[in-house]
Write an enzyme that holds these catalytic residues in place. Structure first.
Site, PDB file in Angstrom:
ATOM      1  N   GLY A  47       0.835  -1.184   0.000  1.00 10.00           N
ATOM      2  CA  GLY A  47       0.000   0.000   0.000  1.00 10.00           C
ATOM      3  C   GLY A  47       0.872   1.237   0.000  1.00 10.00           C
ATOM      4  N   GLN A  52       3.291  10.058   1.505  1.00 12.37           N
ATOM      5  CA  GLN A  52       4.591   9.407   1.320  1.00 12.37           C
ATOM      6  C   GLN A  52       5.276   9.848   0.029  1.00 12.37           C
ATOM      7  OE1 GLN A  52       2.914   5.268   2.228  1.00 12.37           O
ATOM      8  NE2 GLN A  52       5.005   5.106   2.974  1.00 12.37           N
ATOM      9  N   CYS A 100       7.229  -0.556   6.075  1.00 13.74           N
ATOM     10  CA  CYS A 100       6.714   0.672   5.473  1.00 13.74           C
ATOM     11  C   CYS A 100       7.744   1.149   4.458  1.00 13.74           C
ATOM     12  CB  CYS A 100       6.509   1.729   6.558  1.00 13.74           C
ATOM     13  SG  CYS A 100       5.854   3.287   5.929  1.00 13.74           S
ATOM     14  N   LEU A 101       7.281   1.571   3.297  1.00 13.55           N
ATOM     15  CA  LEU A 101       8.215   2.028   2.267  1.00 13.55           C
ATOM     16  C   LEU A 101       8.946   3.292   2.700  1.00 13.55           C
ATOM     17  CD1 LEU A 101       6.129   1.299  -0.958  1.00 13.55           C
ATOM     18  CD2 LEU A 101       7.902  -0.117   0.109  1.00 13.55           C
ATOM     19  N   HIS A 142      -2.771   0.851   8.707  1.00 11.55           N
ATOM     20  CA  HIS A 142      -1.421   1.378   8.473  1.00 11.55           C
ATOM     21  C   HIS A 142      -1.469   2.559   7.498  1.00 11.55           C
ATOM     22  CE1 HIS A 142       3.054   0.804   7.684  1.00 11.55           C
ATOM     23  NE2 HIS A 142       2.669   1.603   6.706  1.00 11.55           N
ATOM     24  N   GLU A 143      -2.188   2.379   6.370  1.00 10.37           N
ATOM     25  CA  GLU A 143      -2.193   3.438   5.348  1.00 10.37           C
ATOM     26  C   GLU A 143      -2.931   4.686   5.827  1.00 10.37           C
ATOM     27  OE1 GLU A 143      -0.150   3.241   3.065  1.00 10.37           O
ATOM     28  OE2 GLU A 143       0.260   1.105   3.226  1.00 10.37           O
ATOM     29  N   HIS A 146      -1.005   7.069   7.974  1.00  9.78           N
ATOM     30  CA  HIS A 146      -0.145   8.035   7.276  1.00  9.78           C
ATOM     31  C   HIS A 146      -0.858   9.370   7.084  1.00  9.78           C
ATOM     32  CE1 HIS A 146       3.498   5.854   6.202  1.00  9.78           C
ATOM     33  NE2 HIS A 146       2.793   4.823   5.798  1.00  9.78           N
TER      34      HIS A 146
HETATM   35 NI    NI Z   1       3.667   2.953   5.425  1.00 10.60          NI
END
Ligand code: NI
Length: 177
Positions: A47, A52, A100-101, A142-143, A146
């Site tokens: 995701g 981000q 997480c990216l 999680h998303e 953000h």
């Molecule tokens: Ni993330």
């Protein structure tokens, strides 16, 4: 469409709350969503949230048939979720490993609501609602975190369960890489 740079933890832009989308079905919104999908795919993500890639709007994408970073996760439908609202169902929590990216190479054990309902809009402004559990529920939490400027380590209660993926999970021993 483009693969965008993903901001890394430490960048103040990841800590800012995102603004709701007011206008749907615009070229700008479709371009943002295309960039999110392309960037997520290039990095094997499950995701990705707009902040981000430096866009301060309440837009996330997620979903996969299978994912190399989470090989044991069940499939999650590919979803564009704009202006999300989450409603946890019950008090049950479940621990699971997350990456997480924006925090490359790391994994942490995070407790999340096991089940929840989420509501929001697609890119065209159509409202939808789903009740989900398991990894799908985890990814949504999680998303959408953000969008509030929250990264998963801020949700952790035991930082001893935070570390480098390759050290936590040497090749062949683990559920995640
Ligand atoms: Ni993330």
């Amino acid at each position: 469409m483009a693969v965008c740079e993903v901001l890394k933890m430490g960048d103040a832009r990841l800590l800012a709350p995102s603004a709701p989308v007011r206008e749907f079905d615009t070229p700008q919104l479709h371009a943002l969503i295309a960039d999110l999908w392309e960037t997520m795919a290039a990095l094997d993500g499950a995701g990705l949230a707009a902040p981000q890639i430096g866009v301060n709007l309440q837009v996330v994408v997620f979903g996969f048939e299978s994912n190399a970073r989470y090989p044991e996760a069940e499939p999650v439908p590919r979803t564009v979720l704009v202006n999300p609202v989450l409603t946890p169902l019950g008090d049950e929590h479940e621990e699971g490993w997350e990456g997480c990216l924006s925090i490359p190479g790391m994994r942490g054990l995070v407790a999340r609501h096991r089940r929840l309902t989420y509501r929001g809009h697609d890119a065209f402004g159509h409202a939808f609602e789903r009740t989900v559990g398991g990894f799908h529920a985890r990814v949504v939490q999680h998303e959408t975190d953000h969008l509030q400027g929250l990264l998963y380590p801020m949700r952790m209660t035991d930082l001893r369960r935070f570390g480098f993926a390759e050290t936590l999970f040497p090749a062949g021993t683990s559920a995640v890489r």
